[in-house]
Design an enzyme around this catalytic site. Structure first.
Site, PDB file in Angstrom:
ATOM      1  N   ASP A 182       2.775 -39.937   3.404  1.00  0.00           N
ATOM      2  CA  ASP A 182       2.966 -40.400   2.030  1.00  0.00           C
ATOM      3  C   ASP A 182       2.172 -41.697   1.956  1.00  0.00           C
ATOM      4  OD1 ASP A 182       3.897 -41.853  -0.260  1.00  0.00           O
ATOM      5  OD2 ASP A 182       5.530 -40.399  -0.375  1.00  0.00           O
ATOM      6  N   HIS A 183       1.011 -41.647   1.321  1.00  0.00           N
ATOM      7  CA  HIS A 183       0.102 -42.791   1.463  1.00  0.00           C
ATOM      8  C   HIS A 183       0.649 -44.067   0.827  1.00  0.00           C
ATOM      9  CE1 HIS A 183      -1.376 -41.722  -2.566  1.00  0.00           C
ATOM     10  NE2 HIS A 183      -1.969 -42.905  -2.610  1.00  0.00           N
ATOM     11  N   HIS A 246       6.073 -40.536  -3.631  1.00  0.00           N
ATOM     12  CA  HIS A 246       5.683 -41.956  -3.690  1.00  0.00           C
ATOM     13  C   HIS A 246       6.742 -42.863  -4.313  1.00  0.00           C
ATOM     14  CE1 HIS A 246       2.003 -40.144  -2.596  1.00  0.00           C
ATOM     15  NE2 HIS A 246       1.499 -39.945  -3.793  1.00  0.00           N
TER      16      HIS A 246
HETATM   17  C1  BG6 Z   1      -1.599 -38.765  -5.378  1.00  0.00           C
HETATM   18  C2  BG6 Z   1      -1.321 -37.933  -6.596  1.00  0.00           C
HETATM   19  O1  BG6 Z   1      -0.688 -38.465  -4.356  1.00  0.00           O
HETATM   20  O2  BG6 Z   1      -1.501 -40.131  -5.695  1.00  0.00           O
HETATM   21  C3  BG6 Z   1      -2.282 -38.284  -7.715  1.00  0.00           C
HETATM   22  O3  BG6 Z   1      -1.442 -36.559  -6.280  1.00  0.00           O
HETATM   23  C4  BG6 Z   1      -2.281 -39.770  -7.964  1.00  0.00           C
HETATM   24  O4  BG6 Z   1      -1.962 -37.578  -8.901  1.00  0.00           O
HETATM   25  C5  BG6 Z   1      -2.437 -40.569  -6.662  1.00  0.00           C
HETATM   26  O5  BG6 Z   1      -3.355 -40.072  -8.825  1.00  0.00           O
HETATM   27  C6  BG6 Z   1      -2.228 -42.041  -6.905  1.00  0.00           C
HETATM   28  O6  BG6 Z   1      -2.512 -42.757  -5.728  1.00  0.00           O
HETATM   29  P1  BG6 Z   1      -2.961 -44.282  -5.796  1.00  0.00           P
HETATM   30  O7  BG6 Z   1      -3.033 -44.721  -4.375  1.00  0.00           O
HETATM   31  O8  BG6 Z   1      -4.276 -44.294  -6.510  1.00  0.00           O
HETATM   32  O9  BG6 Z   1      -1.900 -44.984  -6.586  1.00  0.00           O
END
Ligand code: BG6
Length: 498
Positions: A182-183, A246
């Protein structure tokens, strides 16, 4: 562990994630000098391609996406470690050939290396890939070295699919060798939430229902369905795409009890308790009252015209999928009785910004306050996850002058001015953690399944009831539907202006 040779195999290596995130992350790790020795990447995908063509494609991606820019010299040496392996995901022979390639690398190194399998393919390919990895015996590390798997999101699309994926994973890798990514957990600002709460004696004593009125978490994006994303997104929606993973991760970091230590399981034990304590929203009535879903209609974001959600490329013109959702959540623990957590996340909003704001209760009596002055006059702690990473504390001060007037002012900490250099990208941290065997910042099986259990009820009320709650609308470029404002207004509150 980082000091041991390692080969990473990326399944779905011709996809967007590999070009935009994974390879630039490894390149930047190399630039920092932190790459494991004798490191290799193997891209595994269906299309026919030579190593050279694959490297050239990745180079273009790296130029556009590398955090520290692109250095030709460094790329030249780094890219020598990248290889391409063509195979269908369902073809056992392709996996056996992969095994021979990995053995050949080991022979060149003179010793077996650790192996990290990264599932970045389309979600429906996860199961066949895992089954083939097992059938080819690649899940067993060679010569005492480990083999691990990293699973990209989405991890299932509901509880049943997540459970069935988890059982295939479990039949192939031990839980300790399974890394569900989960980044958001790799973002510096998210990791800092624990430090902010548990290393500072001034916040934690106030971090409960006695002092906190409510918490807001906003994740705004100013993009729609660019780059053919509509195909996947229309099967998911904001609740599955962002909230289940997230936003729930951010929520648990804000709401969890202090872990006894920083081991992966201590931290995750506390996080999963928060998810399990979420008051379930069951049935169309409860869902309608606490959850607002919406689609954007045509509008403009920062002066650029945008089509409505249903007109987007690869989106069903009659779609019932929500690119926006706002929720009122209650956490039934001692600490959080009566404190609502409001979450909102949406596409085509005016800007890209993710932040958490903790709104403290007002003092019992404020002698200086006149009516009207109290609006927006609470102490607020704002954690800016991105961009302009930092933390702000809003406090009340006396306006200089003869009258006793209050004004809200801001104490602000910014990563950009307090720390000399830019933070690593989330993927850099997480890839190195997976190599080092630290699963603290990865989702555990029970965490994922409990999150789906909660989300499933909302999806059920939306899509399987006779009286589904309304799908609201908002023009692209606005801050969401009026119904989301009403959700807070009903409680005498407002969304923080971003
Ligand atoms: C991804 C989603 O996991 O996270 C996308 O699938 C979203 O829809 C993205 O745009 C957002 O990531 P960050 O790091 O740009 O906030």
């Amino acid at each position: 562990h980082r000091a041991e040779p390692c080969t990473v195999v990326i399944f779905g290596a011709t996809g967007d994630l590999t070009h935009r995130k994974l390879i630039p992350a490894f390149y930047n790790i190399a630039a920092e000098g932190d790459l494991p020795p004798q490191f290799k990447v193997v891209g595994f995908a269906r299309r026919d391609k030579t190593d050279e063509v694959f490297r050239a494609e990745l180079e273009t991606g790296n130029r556009q996406n590398s955090r520290q820019g692109h250095n030709d010299e460094l790329w030249k040496s780094f890219s020598q470690s990248i290889h391409y392996h063509r195979s269908e995901f369902e073809d056992l022979e392709g996996y056996k050939a992969l095994g021979r390639l990995l053995d050949q690398f080991d022979a060149e190194r003179g010793a077996p290396a650790n192996r990290l399998f990264y599932l970045a393919a389309a979600p429906e390919a996860f199961k066949p890939i895992l089954e083939m990895i097992r059938a080819a015996g690649l899940n067993e590390g060679k010569g005492g070295k480990w083999a691990r798997v990293v699973c990209e999101k989405p991890f299932g699309k509901d509880l049943a699919s997540a459970q069935s994926l988890n059982s295939v994973v479990a039949a192939t890798f031990a839980e300790k060798d399974t890394y569900r990514i989960d980044h958001y957990l790799g973002k510096e600002t998210a990791q800092n939430i624990m430090v902010l709460r548990f290393a500072n004696s001034i916040f934690e004593p106030n971090w409960n229902s006695r002092y906190i009125d409510h918490v807001q978490i906003t994740c705004a994006e100013n993009l729609g369905m660019e780059g053919g994303r509509g195909g996947y997104y229309d099967t998911a929606g904001a609740l599955r795409d962002m909230v289940q993973n997230h936003l729930f991760q951010l929520l648990t970091l804000v709401a969890m009890e202090p872990p006894t230590d920083l081991s992966a399981d201590s931290v995750r034990d506390e996080k999963v308790k928060v998810i399990r304590a979420l008051r379930p929203l069951v049935g169309p009535e409860a869902v309608g009252k606490n959850v607002v879903r919406a689609q954007y209609t045509a509008g403009s974001v920062n002066g650029v015209a945008r089509v409505g959600y249903r007109q987007e490329d690869r989106v069903n013109p009659e779609s019932q999928t929500e690119p926006y959702v706002a929720l009122r959540l209650m956490i039934d623990t001692w600490r959080w009785q009566g404190v609502p957590f409001y979450i909102r996340v949406g596409k085509q909003l005016p800007k890209k910004a993710t932040e958490i704001s903790v709104h403290f209760k007002r003092p019992p009596q404020v002698p200086f306050a006149t009516a009207g002055m109290l609006k927006n006059s609470e102490n607020t702690l704002v954690i800016r996850i991105q961009p302009d990473e930092g933390i702000a504390l809003r406090i009340l001060c006396k306006q200089p002058g003869q009258a006793m007037r209050m004004q809200q002012v801001k104490m602000d900490f910014r990563y950009s001015s307090s720390f000399g250099k830019a933070s690593p990208e989330a993927y850099e941290r997480l890839l190195l953690d997976a190599v080092a065997g630290d699963a603290t910042l990865f989702a555990r099986r029970d965490e994922v399944e409990n999150a789906w259990k909660f989300i499933d009820e909302i999806e059920k009320a939306w899509h399987k009831s006779d009286t589904p709650p309304t799908m609201h609308e908002y023009p692209a470029g606005s801050w969401g539907p009026k119904a989301a404002d009403d959700l807070l207004r009903a409680d005498g509150r407002e969304w923080r202006l971003l």
